[in-house]
Design a protein around this motif. Structure first.
Motif, PDB file in Angstrom:
ATOM      1  N   LYS A   1      68.914 -54.990 -21.189  1.00 50.98           N
ATOM      2  CA  LYS A   1      69.654 -55.585 -21.694  1.00 50.98           C
ATOM      3  C   LYS A   1      71.108 -54.837 -21.864  1.00 50.98           C
ATOM      4  N   ILE A   2      72.150 -56.181 -21.203  1.00 53.65           N
ATOM      5  CA  ILE A   2      73.340 -55.655 -20.848  1.00 53.65           C
ATOM      6  C   ILE A   2      74.514 -56.065 -21.864  1.00 53.65           C
ATOM      7  N   SER A   3      75.354 -55.232 -22.795  1.00 52.56           N
ATOM      8  CA  SER A   3      76.221 -55.442 -23.588  1.00 52.56           C
ATOM      9  C   SER A   3      77.729 -55.579 -23.253  1.00 52.56           C
ATOM     10  N   TYR A   4      79.233 -56.492 -23.871  1.00 51.25           N
ATOM     11  CA  TYR A   4      80.118 -55.964 -23.259  1.00 51.25           C
ATOM     12  C   TYR A   4      80.514 -56.683 -24.732  1.00 51.25           C
ATOM     13  N   GLY A   5      82.123 -55.986 -24.875  1.00 51.05           N
ATOM     14  CA  GLY A   5      83.013 -56.835 -25.934  1.00 51.05           C
ATOM     15  C   GLY A   5      83.416 -55.969 -25.944  1.00 51.05           C
ATOM     16  N   SER A   6      85.438 -56.376 -26.547  1.00 52.37           N
ATOM     17  CA  SER A   6      86.814 -55.841 -25.964  1.00 52.37           C
ATOM     18  C   SER A   6      87.173 -56.467 -27.267  1.00 52.37           C
TER      19      SER A   6
ATOM     20  N   TYR B   1      79.428 -50.143 -29.099  1.00 52.82           N
ATOM     21  CA  TYR B   1      78.077 -49.868 -28.993  1.00 52.82           C
ATOM     22  C   TYR B   1      77.003 -48.713 -28.782  1.00 52.82           C
ATOM     23  N   THR B   2      76.264 -48.366 -29.297  1.00 56.98           N
ATOM     24  CA  THR B   2      75.467 -47.012 -28.714  1.00 56.98           C
ATOM     25  C   THR B   2      74.329 -46.794 -28.546  1.00 56.98           C
ATOM     26  N   ALA B   3      73.375 -45.560 -27.551  1.00 60.84           N
ATOM     27  CA  ALA B   3      72.483 -46.515 -27.359  1.00 60.84           C
ATOM     28  C   ALA B   3      71.906 -44.620 -27.602  1.00 60.84           C
ATOM     29  N   GLY B   4      70.520 -44.306 -27.667  1.00 60.29           N
ATOM     30  CA  GLY B   4      69.597 -43.690 -27.544  1.00 60.29           C
ATOM     31  C   GLY B   4      69.213 -43.663 -29.335  1.00 60.29           C
ATOM     32  N   GLY B   5      67.289 -42.697 -29.687  1.00 60.28           N
ATOM     33  CA  GLY B   5      66.845 -43.271 -30.525  1.00 60.28           C
ATOM     34  C   GLY B   5      65.195 -44.218 -30.283  1.00 60.28           C
ATOM     35  N   ILE B   6      64.457 -43.976 -30.918  1.00 61.51           N
ATOM     36  CA  ILE B   6      63.289 -44.627 -30.692  1.00 61.51           C
ATOM     37  C   ILE B   6      63.202 -45.995 -30.208  1.00 61.51           C
ATOM     38  N   ARG B   7      64.481 -46.909 -30.719  1.00 55.64           N
ATOM     39  CA  ARG B   7      64.749 -48.225 -30.668  1.00 55.64           C
ATOM     40  C   ARG B   7      65.515 -48.279 -29.160  1.00 55.64           C
ATOM     41  N   SER B   8      65.950 -47.329 -28.657  1.00 53.64           N
ATOM     42  CA  SER B   8      66.681 -47.551 -27.322  1.00 53.64           C
ATOM     43  C   SER B   8      66.368 -46.616 -26.627  1.00 53.64           C
ATOM     44  N   VAL B   9      66.681 -45.614 -26.357  1.00 52.14           N
ATOM     45  CA  VAL B   9      66.770 -44.507 -24.422  1.00 52.14           C
ATOM     46  C   VAL B   9      65.429 -43.788 -25.670  1.00 52.14           C
TER      47      VAL B   9
ATOM     48  N   ASP C   1      82.207 -49.846 -25.129  1.00 53.33           N
ATOM     49  CA  ASP C   1      82.501 -51.361 -25.372  1.00 53.33           C
ATOM     50  C   ASP C   1      81.193 -52.013 -24.661  1.00 53.33           C
ATOM     51  N   PHE C   2      80.657 -50.878 -23.908  1.00 57.39           N
ATOM     52  CA  PHE C   2      80.143 -51.417 -22.599  1.00 57.39           C
ATOM     53  C   PHE C   2      78.705 -50.663 -22.605  1.00 57.39           C
ATOM     54  N   ARG C   3      77.412 -50.983 -22.517  1.00 59.91           N
ATOM     55  CA  ARG C   3      76.507 -50.904 -22.748  1.00 59.91           C
ATOM     56  C   ARG C   3      75.254 -51.267 -21.778  1.00 59.91           C
ATOM     57  N   VAL C   4      74.625 -50.350 -20.542  1.00 63.00           N
ATOM     58  CA  VAL C   4      73.237 -51.340 -20.186  1.00 63.00           C
ATOM     59  C   VAL C   4      72.363 -49.752 -20.585  1.00 63.00           C
TER      60      VAL C   4
ATOM     61  N   PHE D   1      49.030 -48.595 -28.394  1.00 59.14           N
ATOM     62  CA  PHE D   1      49.455 -47.182 -27.676  1.00 59.14           C
ATOM     63  C   PHE D   1      50.469 -48.158 -26.353  1.00 59.14           C
ATOM     64  N   SER D   2      51.119 -46.880 -25.858  1.00 56.06           N
ATOM     65  CA  SER D   2      52.343 -47.489 -24.338  1.00 56.06           C
ATOM     66  C   SER D   2      52.115 -46.143 -23.956  1.00 56.06           C
ATOM     67  N   VAL D   3      52.534 -46.429 -22.265  1.00 57.83           N
ATOM     68  CA  VAL D   3      53.410 -45.673 -21.552  1.00 57.83           C
ATOM     69  C   VAL D   3      54.249 -46.304 -21.542  1.00 57.83           C
ATOM     70  N   PHE D   4      56.120 -45.299 -21.365  1.00 54.48           N
ATOM     71  CA  PHE D   4      56.914 -46.279 -21.291  1.00 54.48           C
ATOM     72  C   PHE D   4      57.977 -45.357 -20.310  1.00 54.48           C
ATOM     73  N   TYR D   5      58.873 -45.927 -19.641  1.00 51.69           N
ATOM     74  CA  TYR D   5      59.846 -45.272 -18.714  1.00 51.69           C
ATOM     75  C   TYR D   5      61.017 -46.122 -19.778  1.00 51.69           C
ATOM     76  N   ASP D   6      61.929 -45.235 -20.136  1.00 54.19           N
ATOM     77  CA  ASP D   6      63.172 -46.025 -20.432  1.00 54.19           C
ATOM     78  C   ASP D   6      64.617 -46.015 -19.661  1.00 54.19           C
ATOM     79  N   PHE D   7      65.820 -46.197 -20.184  1.00 55.67           N
ATOM     80  CA  PHE D   7      67.461 -45.347 -19.073  1.00 55.67           C
ATOM     81  C   PHE D   7      67.514 -46.368 -19.672  1.00 55.67           C
ATOM     82  N   GLY D   8      69.003 -45.883 -20.355  1.00 56.15           N
ATOM     83  CA  GLY D   8      70.456 -46.503 -20.336  1.00 56.15           C
ATOM     84  C   GLY D   8      71.319 -45.840 -20.760  1.00 56.15           C
ATOM     85  N   ASN D   9      73.132 -46.247 -21.365  1.00 56.55           N
ATOM     86  CA  ASN D   9      73.317 -45.608 -21.784  1.00 56.55           C
ATOM     87  C   ASN D   9      75.028 -46.540 -21.790  1.00 56.55           C
ATOM     88  N   VAL D  10      75.925 -45.821 -22.792  1.00 57.81           N
ATOM     89  CA  VAL D  10      77.313 -46.908 -23.339  1.00 57.81           C
ATOM     90  C   VAL D  10      78.102 -46.100 -22.316  1.00 57.81           C
TER      91      VAL D  10
END
Length: 762
Positions: free
Chosen positions: A622-627, A642-650, A675-678, A697-706
């Motif tokens: 997901k790529i988000s941008y605003g201004s 935009y924010t990031a982190g948490g059980i539905r994010s990273v 204003d920008f999130r990946v 059940f699942s195994v995962f690898y997450d990445f992201g930041n604002v």
């Protein structure tokens, strides 16, 4: 009345005594003696044998009164009732079937030998499921009127576990490689819910077929399972399985030929042949080619295509020529489309999802697409498609869809807990299939320490006959962000929305909408300088602010925000999808003249690919941008960032807590957003550990930041984590658990390895 003499006599009549339920004619039907017959010793013995062989009597006497034959009988008792208790592994209907097979049914004659057969049959059923310690106790109670009651107590005991599997005769593939393909065996140490070591005869037979498929798909055409032996330990707790195989030689394909009535151009069908000359023989590829040919001819109206594959084997060279002999059969016209099982849903709601038309040539592709479209409806649990011949014709069929509906409405009143939102209370009324029309209506009220909200929405998925949808919504939301790890402020939002969905193709649609919002932003004594600077009142207004006084120290913003979006969705399901792609591109921009002039855009994609029959690989990003735009605003408002982190994010990081550059951190060292999130990740979804299809059940690898702006993007600043997750849909709501280990993180990051929500949205 005398016992029969040894000497013969001529029977002048036959009388039956002692019978209670049986009619005299029924008793006479079992013997071969009539009035006027000579009855001697041999005939008397045969009458006794015939009556005892009927299994209807416990005692039979032959008497003579003058020259009349008197047959005195004592009937066996009838079964008045049958009860059984203690069965957990074996379903009650399976036991009832076993009772019927041995003739033990209410109203039938009771026979002890039949009871012994019943015990043997039940033991066979339990043994086939690995329950070798089962104990059966049958109690027969005599009732009045020559009846009995039967009570069967079942102590199932503990199942024997498979502790060892040995495969002999294999030389090309080692034991471990082959045993990994079997469903029976020792589970992995981490598979605490696995029943892999649970034995059942059907499962073992399925494993033997898996072995055959393994070899046949790798060129070993003459592979065979010679025998299998199952032995049990003395304490009936451990099972040992030995499988004897003969691998045979490796055969390769030297040529593939198409024959018969091809219907379409040979070159087109040849493109469907996935088998190359020289590659090992593969039954799986043969089946794939056969399916592709049937599907292709099915699009031309041939509903019952037969493809007969004839292998020509050269034993000397160990090569095989494959002849695909095609018989398309008749071309069929679909007369009517019929829906069965839709008790609540109106016929036209299902019919509008169809792509196959009535009185048109049969098209397998359109039929399957219609089935998938109906299956994606939230109020449909399952759907099958079958053909039914039309009487009096040989080239017409009716297309019959068998529909299984699920509950489409719910009223929920509940509570839950989420680590980041605290205690959750919710009340909602939802109807996804209002009056069977397919329209949806919902009301929802939620309360937590962070957010209080109320919303209502109404959607007509077929506002026009062309499939244009229309949705109305109204909402109110009050947020206290100071409870979280992000910048402190209080926000009230009141708004209404209208949107339309316009189908662009079978898998994509264009969305147009507009939201009208009134937002009130309040600062508190804990608000950072950035929030104070954003507000237009006195610069010192937040110093003595009372966060409980929502009529003080705040600014009001009215915005009109049109939105446009494009969605491509080929997933086979909307929840727990197994294959397909979902991509979306969205843009919303507040109109010039609004109190706040800004825009937001986002591209998101999810790719679902089946790895095995029961596991799925999910790739997402997901790529988000605003201004802001115009003279007064060059960044997003604080509450729109935009924010990031948490059980539905990273996962592995606290909700909305991630930061990167200085612009994402406020003056009080809290997360301010950007204003920008990946964001994105990889997730491997494991099969359900039980038959519960609502659990994954699942195994995962997450990445992201604002980031404050796109120019500040730095891949090294991306936060990453890896872990395991569980998603469970329950009557009280979704239960979501995850345990993640943060990988690439900084000392200031606020990590949270174990995260969960109970009773929240899914």
């Amino acid at each position: 009345m005398l016992a029969l003499p040894v000497q013969a006599f001529q029977v002048s009549g036959i009388a039956i005594e002692g019978n209670e339920r049986l009619k005299p004619d029924t008793v006479l039907g079992y013997i071969d003696v009539e009035t006027g017959d000579e009855l001697g010793r041999e005939q008397q013995a045969q009458v006794l044998r015939d009556l005892y062989d009927s299994a209807l009597f416990t005692d039979v006497q032959l008497l003579r009164e003058g020259n009349q034959l008197v047959i005195r009988v004592q009937e066996r008792p009838a079964i008045a009732e049958i009860e059984f208790d203690g069965n957990h592994l074996i379903k009650t209907k399976d036991i009832e079937t076993a009772l019927e097979e041995v003739g033990m049914v209410k109203g039938r004659i009771y026979d002890k030998s039949v009871m012994d057969k019943l015990k043997l049959e039940l033991e066979r059923i339990y043994y086939s499921q690995g329950k070798y310690g089962v104990k059966l106790d049958a109690e027969v109670t005599e009732l009045e009127d020559n009846r009995v009651a039967i009570n069967i107590e079942i102590a199932e005991g503990f199942p024997a576990r498979v502790t060892f599997i040995n495969i002999t005769g294999n030389k090309v593939f080692d034991d471990e490689t082959l045993k990994d393909e079997l469903k029976t065996g020792q589970p992995a140490w981490w598979a605490i819910f696995s029943d892999r070591d649970k034995y059942s005869k059907p499962k073992l037979q399925g494993d033997l077929e898996t072995l055959r498929s393994w070899y046949l798909d790798r060129g070993y055409m003459k592979f065979s399972v010679d025998s299998e032996q199952v032995s049990i330990s003395a304490d009936k707790k451990d099972l040992y399985i030995n499988i004897n195989v003969t691998e045979g030689d490796l055969y390769r394909v030297s040529d593939v030929r198409l024959a018969g009535q091809l219907v379409v151009e040979a070159e087109e069908l040849e493109k469907l042949v996935l088998i190359e000359d020289g590659e090992p023989f593969s039954r799986k590829k043969i089946q794939q080619v056969t399916t592709l040919i049937k599907q292709r001819l099915g699009r031309e109206g041939y509903a019952r295509v037969k493809v007969n594959v004839i292998p020509e084997i050269d034993e000397a060279s160990k090569e095989v020529v494959l002849d695909f002999n095609i018989d398309p059969g008749k071309r069929y016209l679909v007369r009517n489309i019929v829906f069965e099982g839709n008790h609540d849903t109106q016929d036209e709601v299902l019919r509008r999802e169809m792509r196959q038309m009535e009185n048109a040539w049969y098209d397998s592709g359109k039929i399957e697409r219609g089935r998938v479209r109906v299956q994606r409806l939230s109020y449909i649990s399952d759907i099958t498609a079958d053909l039914r011949d039309v009487p009096g014709t040989n080239d017409e069929v009716d297309l019959v869809y068998g529909v299984e509906e699920r509950m489409s409405g719910s009223i929920n009143l509940g509570a839950g807990y989420a680590q980041n939102d605290g205690v959750l209370f919710n009340f909602g009324v939802t109807k996804d299939n209002l009056f069977g029309t397919g329209n949806s209506l919902s009301f929802q009220v939620d309360h937590s320490s962070v957010t209080q909200s109320a919303s209502a929405s109404y959607t007509d998925p077929y506002y026009t006959i062309d499939g244009v949808s229309r949705s109305w919504s109204a909402y109110y939301r009050q947020t206290d962000s100071g409870v979280t790890t992000s910048s402190d402020y209080i926000l009230n939002v009141l708004g209404v929305g209208l949107s339309y969905g316009i189908p662009m193709s079978e898998y994509s649609n264009l969305r147009l909408g507009v939201n009208v919002d009134q937002a009130e932003l309040f600062c508190t004594v804990g608000s950072p300088q950035e929030v104070e600077d954003f507000l237009t009142s006195d610069v010192d207004k937040c110093v003595n602010a009372d966060a409980t006084k929502f009529n003080k120290f705040g600014d009001e913003y009215n915005t009109v925000t049109p939105a446009i979006g494009y969605v491509y969705d080929s997933r086979n399901r909307t929840i727990f999808a197994e294959k397909g792609i979902r991509q979306s591109l969205n843009l919303e921009i507040s109109l010039p003249g609004s109190d706040l002039e800004f825009y937001k855009s986002e591209y998101a994609a999810e790719y679902y690919a089946p790895v095995t029959d029961r596991t799925v690989l999910l790739l997402k990003h997901k790529i988000s941008y605003g201004s802001g735009y115009g003279d007064d605003l060059d960044t997003l408002p604080p509450y729109e960032k935009y924010t990031a982190g948490g059980i539905r994010s990273v996962r592995g990081y606290r909700s909305r807590s991630l930061t990167s550059d200085a612009g994402t951190i406020d003056s009080l060292d809290n997360a301010y957003g950007g204003d920008f999130r990946v964001a994105g990740g990889v997730e491997y979804v494991l099969p359900p550990p039980t038959d519960n299809n609502n659990l994954r059940f699942s195994v995962f690898y997450d990445f992201g930041n604002v980031y404050s702006v796109p120019e500040e993007f730095d891949a090294k600043a991306l936060r990453t984590s890896a872990g395991v997750a569980m998603n469970w849909l329950t009557p009280i709501g979704a239960l979501v658990f995850s345990y993640a280990e943060p990988l690439e993180h900084e000392p200031r990051d606020r990590t949270q390895r174990f995260q969960f929500t109970i009773g929240g949205s899914f």
